[in-house]
Design an enzyme around this catalytic site. Structure first.
Site, PDB file in Angstrom:
ATOM      1  CD  GLU A 293      -2.867  -0.803   1.972  1.00 51.09           C
ATOM      2  OE1 GLU A 293      -2.746  -0.381   3.171  1.00 51.09           O
ATOM      3  OE2 GLU A 293      -4.043  -2.523   2.809  1.00 51.09           O
ATOM      4  CG  HIS A 316      -6.247  -0.420   4.609  1.00 47.97           C
ATOM      5  ND1 HIS A 316      -4.927  -0.853   5.119  1.00 47.97           N
ATOM      6  CD2 HIS A 316      -6.963  -0.852   6.265  1.00 47.97           C
ATOM      7  CE1 HIS A 316      -5.347  -1.603   6.175  1.00 47.97           C
ATOM      8  NE2 HIS A 316      -5.906  -1.248   6.628  1.00 47.97           N
TER       9      HIS A 316
END
Length: 438
Positions: A293, A316
């Site tokens: 990420e 997220h």
């Protein structure tokens, strides 16, 4: 040597300490709570900041994660650090944390912290495993509806100026089967919400659990995958869950079914998922977590899932609601405060879990000794020998792996006795951290 402290003579016996039921108890503190420094990163809830400041600590607050070099410099002199998911507290970083007592992960996951190394340094790690459960469960319900109606694609088309009114491949979720993999706090809440909108719920977990509502357990993961119209994943990141959903598992899923992952990015083989979506075997997917990420907000996100049909990609944000962040802030900040002030390690992730009942407010001669030490034979004997000539009102000890934790409330008469006890315990070869709380 501990700082000077005035001891008021008002002794209390061990029996009295056990029997007394004083509604007013002493709030323990380190000798200089104003010297306790807290480093908070990644825009942690203001509620947490308020709790820590109210405890008398010095709080340094940052809205974003720090780069490694800056983090190493900042962490040298702090007693506690609060992070979310982007900050990586590796052995390299923690080796510079000379005063660190505790780490607060203001989230569910703790894989961003080297838990074993932290424990070996006497650093207690807390997280918030429950506070965002509702937020994640609500997001999944929303995604189930969005996927079943292809709303992600329809919205994108409208923004591009395309009118595409269709009903083919769009369904109600009433009467459909939701398969929940991982029947913990999030999974159970999700099951309750799903039943409330008319879905059938089946679940699979490696731990035997009791069903809530009308949900039933599946005998195997394959059984759940083959029966479910929607599959939602809620498992931790472990070696056993890495790529637990890959090409074979996707082929077991019903043609035209949907996959949702709001757990951990390593749980799903992203390349295999993209292939299944493009082939039409899966009718859609919603993904909130990824194997890698971005470190910060902004452009640059890359994934094989981009532009896959009927695929919802979110950054997220499963637990990113005001309510969840506020509750997480309260839970973790309170745990940090209790550990620093009273030594309580209940609900620690990497640490023996110990606590002692409060000291009555009328007892001004009792101190609390807390000691983290190597879990080897003979240490408790040394500790009890050191305390043998004192009135130990209560004590507790527990161990986890290579680390053990000892707490004792000891009656003392003067400053010299405090120094003697502290120095003898701290000087043990096996001692990692020794503290005195009053």
């Amino acid at each position: 040597m501990v700082d000077a402290l005035k001891i008021e003579s008002n002794p209390i016996s061990r029996r009295d300490s056990f029997n007394i039921r004083d509604t007013h108890t002493r709030n323990l503190k380190p000798f200089n709570s104003g010297d306790i420094k807290i480093l908070l990163l990644e825009n942690i809830s203001q509620k947490a900041v308020d709790i820590l400041k109210k405890a008398g600590y010095q709080v340094e607050y940052h809205t974003k994660a720090l780069d490694k070099e800056t983090l190493i410099e900042r962490i040298k002199d702090v007693h506690a650090v609060g992070i979310r998911s982007k900050t990586k507290l590796t052995e390299e970083v923690l080796s510079h944390a000379n005063k660190l007592l505790t780490i607060g992960c203001f989230c569910i996951g703790t894989n961003q912290v080297d838990l074993n190394y932290a424990a070996s340094r006497g650093i207690c790690v807390f997280n918030s495993p429950f506070s965002n459960s509702r937020s994640v469960a609500e997001l999944v319900i929303a995604e189930i509806i969005l996927l079943s109606r292809q709303l992600g694609d329809r919205s994108r088309e409208m923004h591009e100026g395309v009118w595409n009114k269709v009903s083919k491949g769009c369904y109600e979720i009433r009467g459909k089967t939701l398969g929940i993999v991982g029947y913990g706090h999030i999974g159970t809440q999700l099951g309750v919400l799903a039943e409330s909108v008319g879905m059938h719920v089946i679940w699979y977990d490696v731990v035997p659990l009791m069903s809530i509502g009308m949900g039933r357990s599946a005998g195997s993961l394959d059984e759940l995958l083959s029966e479910s119209d929607f599959v939602s994943l809620h498992v931790p990141e472990t070696p056993d869950t890495k790529n637990m959903i890959s090409t074979r598992e996707l082929s077991v899923m019903k043609k035209g079914s949907y996959l949702i992952n709001a757990s951990r990015g390593t749980v799903v083989d992203i390349e295999a998922l993209a292939a299944s979506l493009k082939s039409g075997h899966l009718a859609g997917a919603a993904v909130d977590v990824y194997p890698k990420e971005p470190f910060a907000n902004g452009p640059g996100f890359e994934s094989p899932l981009r532009n896959c049909p009927n695929t919802l990609l979110t950054p997220h944000i499963g637990g990113s609601t005001e309510e969840a962040q506020r509750m997480i802030g309260v839970e973790v900040a309170t745990a940090i405060t209790k550990f620093i002030d009273s030594g309580a390690s209940i609900n620690a992730v990497n640490f023996p879990q110990c606590d002692l009942r409060d000291i009555p407010s009328t007892d001004m001669t009792t101190l609390r000794i807390v000691n983290v030490h190597q879990n080897v034979p003979g240490v408790l004997k040394q500790l009890n020998n050191i305390l043998a000539n004192y009135n130990v009102n209560k004590q507790i000890s527990d161990s986890k792996g290579d680390v053990a934790y000892f707490m004792a409330d000891v009656t003392v008469n003067d400053q010299k006795e405090i120094n003697t006890i502290y120095e003898h315990i701290a000087d043990m070869n096996e001692s990692i951290i020794t503290r005195v709380l009053f």
